[in-house]
Scaffold this active site. Structure first.
Site, PDB file in Angstrom:
ATOM      1  N   ASN A  99      22.543   6.684 -18.965  1.00 21.57           N
ATOM      2  CA  ASN A  99      21.328   6.632 -18.136  1.00 21.57           C
ATOM      3  C   ASN A  99      20.962   8.078 -17.854  1.00 21.57           C
ATOM      4  O   ASN A  99      21.762   8.831 -17.306  1.00 21.57           O
ATOM      5  CB  ASN A  99      21.573   5.881 -16.831  1.00 21.57           C
ATOM      6  CG  ASN A  99      20.337   5.919 -15.927  1.00 21.57           C
ATOM      7  OD1 ASN A  99      19.219   6.113 -16.413  1.00 21.57           O
ATOM      8  ND2 ASN A  99      20.529   5.765 -14.630  1.00 21.57           N
ATOM      9  N   GLY A 100      19.764   8.492 -18.262  1.00 19.63           N
ATOM     10  CA  GLY A 100      19.324   9.864 -18.001  1.00 19.63           C
ATOM     11  C   GLY A 100      18.503  10.386 -19.168  1.00 19.63           C
ATOM     12  O   GLY A 100      18.111   9.635 -20.056  1.00 19.63           O
ATOM     13  N   GLU A 485      -7.416   6.524  -2.732  1.00 24.96           N
ATOM     14  CA  GLU A 485      -6.089   5.949  -3.006  1.00 24.96           C
ATOM     15  C   GLU A 485      -5.462   5.424  -1.716  1.00 24.96           C
ATOM     16  O   GLU A 485      -4.875   4.345  -1.693  1.00 24.96           O
ATOM     17  CB  GLU A 485      -5.195   6.991  -3.668  1.00 24.96           C
ATOM     18  CG  GLU A 485      -3.753   6.594  -3.860  1.00 24.96           C
ATOM     19  CD  GLU A 485      -3.556   5.325  -4.695  1.00 24.96           C
ATOM     20  OE1 GLU A 485      -4.509   4.850  -5.335  1.00 24.96           O
ATOM     21  OE2 GLU A 485      -2.428   4.791  -4.661  1.00 24.96           O
ATOM     22  N   GLU A 492      -4.503  -3.318  -0.313  1.00 28.39           N
ATOM     23  CA  GLU A 492      -3.822  -4.207  -1.264  1.00 28.39           C
ATOM     24  C   GLU A 492      -2.500  -4.734  -0.723  1.00 28.39           C
ATOM     25  O   GLU A 492      -1.999  -5.748  -1.204  1.00 28.39           O
ATOM     26  CB  GLU A 492      -3.600  -3.522  -2.611  1.00 28.39           C
ATOM     27  CG  GLU A 492      -2.615  -2.393  -2.626  1.00 28.39           C
ATOM     28  CD  GLU A 492      -2.371  -1.888  -4.050  1.00 28.39           C
ATOM     29  OE1 GLU A 492      -2.312  -2.695  -4.990  1.00 28.39           O
ATOM     30  OE2 GLU A 492      -2.248  -0.668  -4.207  1.00 28.39           O
ATOM     31  N   HIS A 508     -24.423   9.366   5.384  1.00 27.46           N
ATOM     32  CA  HIS A 508     -25.418   8.639   4.564  1.00 27.46           C
ATOM     33  C   HIS A 508     -25.198   7.132   4.650  1.00 27.46           C
ATOM     34  O   HIS A 508     -25.497   6.397   3.722  1.00 27.46           O
ATOM     35  CB  HIS A 508     -25.322   9.107   3.107  1.00 27.46           C
ATOM     36  CG  HIS A 508     -25.599  10.561   2.949  1.00 27.46           C
ATOM     37  ND1 HIS A 508     -26.872  11.097   3.002  1.00 27.46           N
ATOM     38  CD2 HIS A 508     -24.750  11.604   2.808  1.00 27.46           C
ATOM     39  CE1 HIS A 508     -26.803  12.416   2.865  1.00 27.46           C
ATOM     40  NE2 HIS A 508     -25.531  12.761   2.746  1.00 27.46           N
TER      41      HIS A 508
HETATM   42  C1  AGP Z   1      -2.303   0.073  -7.593  1.00 27.77           C
HETATM   43  O1  AGP Z   1      -1.463   0.105  -6.448  1.00 27.77           O
HETATM   44  C2  AGP Z   1      -2.433  -1.313  -8.178  1.00 27.77           C
HETATM   45  N1  AGP Z   1      -1.165  -1.882  -8.443  1.00 27.77           N
HETATM   46  C3  AGP Z   1      -3.403  -1.361  -9.340  1.00 27.77           C
HETATM   47  O2  AGP Z   1      -4.634  -0.817  -8.898  1.00 27.77           O
HETATM   48  C4  AGP Z   1      -2.978  -0.594 -10.612  1.00 27.77           C
HETATM   49  O3  AGP Z   1      -3.038   0.800 -10.380  1.00 27.77           O
HETATM   50  C5  AGP Z   1      -3.980  -0.939 -11.727  1.00 27.77           C
HETATM   51  O4  AGP Z   1      -3.876  -2.329 -11.984  1.00 27.77           O
HETATM   52  C6  AGP Z   1      -3.743  -0.161 -13.014  1.00 27.77           C
HETATM   53  O5  AGP Z   1      -2.465  -0.472 -13.511  1.00 27.77           O
HETATM   54  P1  AGP Z   1      -1.869   0.452 -14.671  1.00 27.77           P
HETATM   55  O6  AGP Z   1      -1.688   1.815 -14.100  1.00 27.77           O
HETATM   56  O7  AGP Z   1      -0.561  -0.199 -15.029  1.00 27.77           O
HETATM   57  O8  AGP Z   1      -2.843   0.454 -15.804  1.00 27.77           O
END
Ligand code: AGP
Length: 612
Positions: A99-100, A485, A492, A508
């Site tokens: 592993n590494g 983000e 989510e 705006h």
């Molecule tokens: C992010 O927290 C989500 N799980 C989701 O937006 C994710 O980034 C998106 O589905 C893209 O996935 P991917 O990077 O595996 O392509």
């Protein structure tokens, strides 16, 4: 991450090994294998799941009470039967699991090829077992000495177990940078990547330190020494944790574990690619396309979700540093809007899973139009990775939590390396700024470690706002993608509505929403448009808004006006996303936990959206 398991003692090894691999499945993997000693050295391995290995082994001789087993998370070489571990030595008298990442494996491999060795796989691991046997044979030394000498030639990270057909009464283990634990049973020993395969048999364990190795005997005491040949007294500790928590490394959720893995995962994403002392960046995976990137007139970044946010940081990086025009596209829109794509375009596809259907489709469309496709994926051999002309894997290790955290910062790290590499080659930034950014980037893992220290403060803030119905996240410049983000992370996993906005855009429209019920998270780190962000904060305060501010440590101006202040270490403006994201990940995590949400598997979400 790969999983390793070993057993030596009076019992049949195979059932213990297979069960151990099942206990390590949570680490994420793409293939599995086992090697058993019973007179011979029998080795079975396959791409796929542990259950596939079980089916393969059903018709095989699985006798023996010495054995090693492995689940592979591919780092070098596609996931397939040949690249799966264990790997044989040339004589097939030795077998190894690892592993590494061995960074200098190509140099070692070239030397071994010059000495006539032939390799079956593409892996760095097979190089190591060839080197060990080469030393054992040519220097006429014992196996433990051959392992020790070989490891002194290795650059990189390893947790290894070596088994020998000619010496079934011992296993040789060694560790540097990857975890390895030895369980001490009643006249038997268990070896694994963590305690989860061990704890049901014994709670007495020895954790090897980096650059330590051990000779694990069938009978008698464990011998531990450093790879510099200094004997060490093994320190036996007693496991208190429950099995269920061990799989998460002692964390209550995979997401929190992965948030805390970021100092290591960012370091791993730079491993072998950034030489801060010499000011060198080398991205082997795109070396053949560097010139294409240097000369291209446009970069198109395609991605979804969090990866799209990383792409937005990439736009700021490439335009600010390399002076190349960039368009960041939602893959789902790009694939259907009949975009203009030419052979002069370079498309960067960003995807943790490498399986997101929309991103894959966008890549295929761009490829069909003659564009050059470069990938930034985390899963080696994934569909998107295989569709690209070139690319760099993020090496963040498996990301189990559905909400992407360490993959995001690893993606941003890779984009930073790419932008800096191209900027330097194009001469679009002064050498002084190039070296300053390299030095700062090298210091980021330690600064992320420091940024994680506000966890308790964020827990307390989360308690106050856990029942808010809406959040607004504001950021400017490099911090605008971070605001997006942060908002995505919150919505989510906590199911609270949250929006990210460029801070200046608030007036705006969104400013109409401001009231004392809606927390406003403002990323107000130094540099960039710091003074203008302060004005935005004052606009919110004037309307009785509540401010949670992410500031540069030592900041006093924002502290004087915000309701809650969370500090991150100072760094270059272009690298702030790697730090400012950390408190936002923790904020969303704690609020979601307090709301009783399923943090690792939020409702309606999948880790990889492989359908449209
Ligand atoms: C992010 O927290 C989500 N799980 C989701 O937006 C994710 O980034 C998106 O589905 C893209 O996935 P991917 O990077 O595996 O392509």
């Amino acid at each position: 991450m790969c999983g390793i398991v070993g057993y030596i003692g009076p019992r049949e090894a195979y059932p213990i090994l297979i069960k151990g691999l099942y206990r390590l499945e949570y680490r994420g993997y793409d293939s599995a294998g086992v090697a058993l000693i019973d007179g011979g050295l029998n080795l079975y391995k396959t791409r796929g799941k542990v259950s596939d290995l079980g089916r393969l082994a059903e018709s095989k001789d699985t006798s023996g009470n010495t054995g090693i087993a492995h689940t592979r998370w591919a780092t070098h070489g596609e996931p397939n039967d040949v690249n799966a571990h264990p790997h044989f030595s040339p004589s097939e008298k030795l077998a190894i699991i690892h592993n590494g990442i061995i960074e200098n494996y190509s140099t070692l491999k070239a030397e071994l090829c010059n000495r006539g060795y032939v390799f079956r796989s593409e892996t760095d691991t097979e190089v190591l077992i060839h080197l060990i046997e080469d030393i054992q044979v040519n220097e006429q030394v014992k196996l433990e000495e051959a392992v020790r000498i070989a490891l002194n030639q290795v650059v990189g990270a390893y947790a290894i177990v070596v088994a020998s057909k000619e010496n079934p009464d011992q296993l040789i283990v060694a560790k540097k940078g990857s975890p390895l634990v030895i369980g001490i049973g009643d006249n038997e020993y268990f070896i694994a990547s963590d305690a989860s395969p061990i704890v049901e048999y014994t709670r007495d364990v020895v954790y090897l330190e980096d650059e330590e190795m051990a000779i694990v005997p069938r009978n008698g005491n464990l011998r531990v020494k450093t790879i510099k040949n200094k004997d060490k007294t093994p320190y036996v500790s007693h496991l208190e944790m429950q099995l269920s928590s061990i799989e998460k490394g002692g964390f209550p959720h995979f997401m929190l574990k992965e948030i805390y893995e970021q100092p290591r995962s960012i370091k791993d994403s730079m491993r072998g690619r950034l030489n801060a002392e010499k000011g060198l960046i080398s991205l082997g995976g795109i070396i053949d396309y560097e010139q294409k990137l240097i000369n291209c007139q446009r970069i198109i970044i395609v991605a979804c979700g969090t990866s799209w946010h990383a792409g937005l940081v990439g736009e700021y990086l490439f335009e600010d540093l390399a002076r190349i025009p960039v368009e960041v596209e939602y893959a789902s829109e790009f694939r259907y809007r009949n975009p203009v794509i030419t052979e002069d375009d370079v498309v960067i596809a960003i995807s943790q899973s490498g399986e997101t259907a929309d991103t894959l489709a966008a890549v295929e469309l761009a490829k069909s139009k003659g564009a050059t496709i470069i990938g930034i994926c985390n899963v080696v051999g994934s569909s998107i990775a295989r569709q690209t002309h070139a690319g760099s894997y993020t090496h963040a290790g498996p990301e189990i939590g559905v909400a992407s955290t360490k993959a995001f910062t690893a993606q941003v790290t890779l984009l930073t390396l790419m932008a800096l590499l191209i900027a330097n080659k194009r001469g679009s930034i002064p050498k002084s700024r190039y070296f300053q950014l390299i030095s700062e980037l090298d210091a980021i893992p330690a600064k992320v470690e420091k940024a994680l220290q506000v966890n308790n403060l964020i827990h307390d803030i989360s308690e106050i706002f856990q029942n808010a119905r809406n959040f607004l996240y504001l950021g400017r410049g490099y911090n605008f993608p971070v605001a997006l983000e942060g908002a995505l992370k919150l919505k989510e996993i906590s199911y609270i509505h949250a929006e990210g906005y460029p801070a200046a855009e608030m007036k705006h429209g969104p400013i109409a929403l401001i009231d004392k019920e809606m927390p406003v998270v403002v990323i107000a780190t130094k540099r960039g448009n710091y003074d203008k962000v302060i004005s935005n904060i004052q606009e919110v305060k004037a309307r009785k808004g509540i401010i949670i501010a992410i500031v540069t440590e030592g900041d006093t101006s924002v502290r004087a006006m915000a309701d809650y202040v969370i500090e991150v270490p100072e760094t270059d403006e272009a690298l702030v996303p790697l730090l400012a994201t950390i408190p936002l990940q923790l904020l969303s995590y704690h609020i979601a936990v307090m709301r009783g949400c399923n943090v690792d598997q939020p409702r309606n979400l999948a880790k990889s959206v492989t359908v449209e």
